[in-house]
Scaffold this motif. Structure first.
Motif: not given
Length: 305
Positions: A229-242
């Motif tokens: 939200l603040w424009g700072k880099e982070c890492k994200v991962m989410g599974p494919r939803p059924p």
């Protein structure tokens, strides 16, 4: 404004802003009336910035004209603010300068940060891109309302906005004291979110008070670098939803400003027959041994044409 607590002081927050002129400016600049006027002006004038230019290529004259028009519009708005608060432009400038010396420039609302031409053009280019995405997201939503797809153009539900809950959530992710207090005063934390979800991933384009517009794309099942939200880099991962699941889940890693071991899990879920989007965040801080759950509610809105 109350002075910061001992707990806040220990956490390294920068302390309170006490100048009444600056506090009045913050309340005005983050209030719904001005924010709505600002958004309307920018969305109405961002179309020329959709034009892509190559590095080193001369910028269109329309960009400079738009910047001049914005500065004139803002001057008129600030003049009204001064008149309504029995202040002079000199008094406002002095108060702002002193507060910026103490707290830095970044806490001021978006309208103050984009008075520089380069920042203005970058902001308008993002808005132009976001506006294009709105139509695509709305089309995707119409095609997939029965499939659990969360595509669409969403705005904060003002009737379900809980500033105290938002502040607790921001505090849990080490959002600085200054930003928390300003955002708590705002009419709504996140102004709007445009989402386009397909079989391969999901794209978010969102606008937030103080920090402008951000566009992220996250493919399913892949650890990818995005901006928070603040424009700072982070890492994200989410599974494919059924298919048919009303929403999607994700986990955020390496949260900027948070201690090692912090866990951040979020979800976006449809409710009210697809007319409400519930954004829930669950954040655990190992140094505090606390878990905070904060929730935002968004409602569908019609995309701009």
């Amino acid at each position: 404004m109350p002075s910061e607590s001992k707990e806040e002081a220990k956490s390294g927050d920068s302390g309170s802003i006490t100048d009444p002129t600056v506090l009045a400016l913050i309340r005005w600049g983050t209030g719904s009336v001005f924010e709505d006027s600002l958004e309307e002006w920018m969305m109405d004038n961002c179309s020329p910035f959709a034009e892509a230019i190559a590095p080193g290529e001369e910028q269109p004259l329309s960009w400079g004209s738009a910047f001049s028009a914005y500065c004139e519009w803002l001057d008129n708005e600030l003049s009204t603010f001064c008149s309504d608060n029995d202040l002079t432009p000199k008094e406002v400038s002095r108060a702002m300068g002193e507060t910026m010396d103490e707290h830095g420039e970044e806490f001021f609302p978006t309208f103050m940060s984009i008075t520089e031409y380069s920042t203005f053009t970058e902001h308008m280019k993002k808005l132009a891109t976001k506006r294009e995405r709105e139509g695509e997201a709305a089309d995707a939503a119409e095609e997939s309302l029965d499939s659990g797809n969360i595509s669409g153009v969403w705005c904060s539900d003002p009737d379900r906005y809980d500033p105290d809950s938002v502040e607790e959530g921001l505090k849990q992710v080490n959002c600085p004291w200054v930003f928390r207090k300003v955002l708590k005063r705002a009419a709504k934390f996140i102004k709007d979110v445009t989402i386009k979800q397909d079989d391969d991933g999901i794209e978010f384009a969102f606008s937030i008070h103080l920090f402008g517009t951000t566009i992220n794309y996250a493919p399913y099942g892949e650890l990818c670098v995005t901006k928070n939200l603040w424009g700072k880099e982070c890492k994200v991962m989410g599974p494919r939803p059924p298919r048919g699941q009303n929403g999607t889940r994700y986990e955020q890693f390496e949260n900027p400003g948070c201690p090692e071991g912090t866990t951040y899990k979020g979800s976006w879920q449809l409710a009210d027959n697809g007319q409400t989007l519930v954004w829930e965040n669950v954040v655990y801080r190992p140094d505090l041994d606390t878990t905070v759950v904060y929730t935002q509610y968004l409602i569908r809105k019609e995309a701009r044409k």
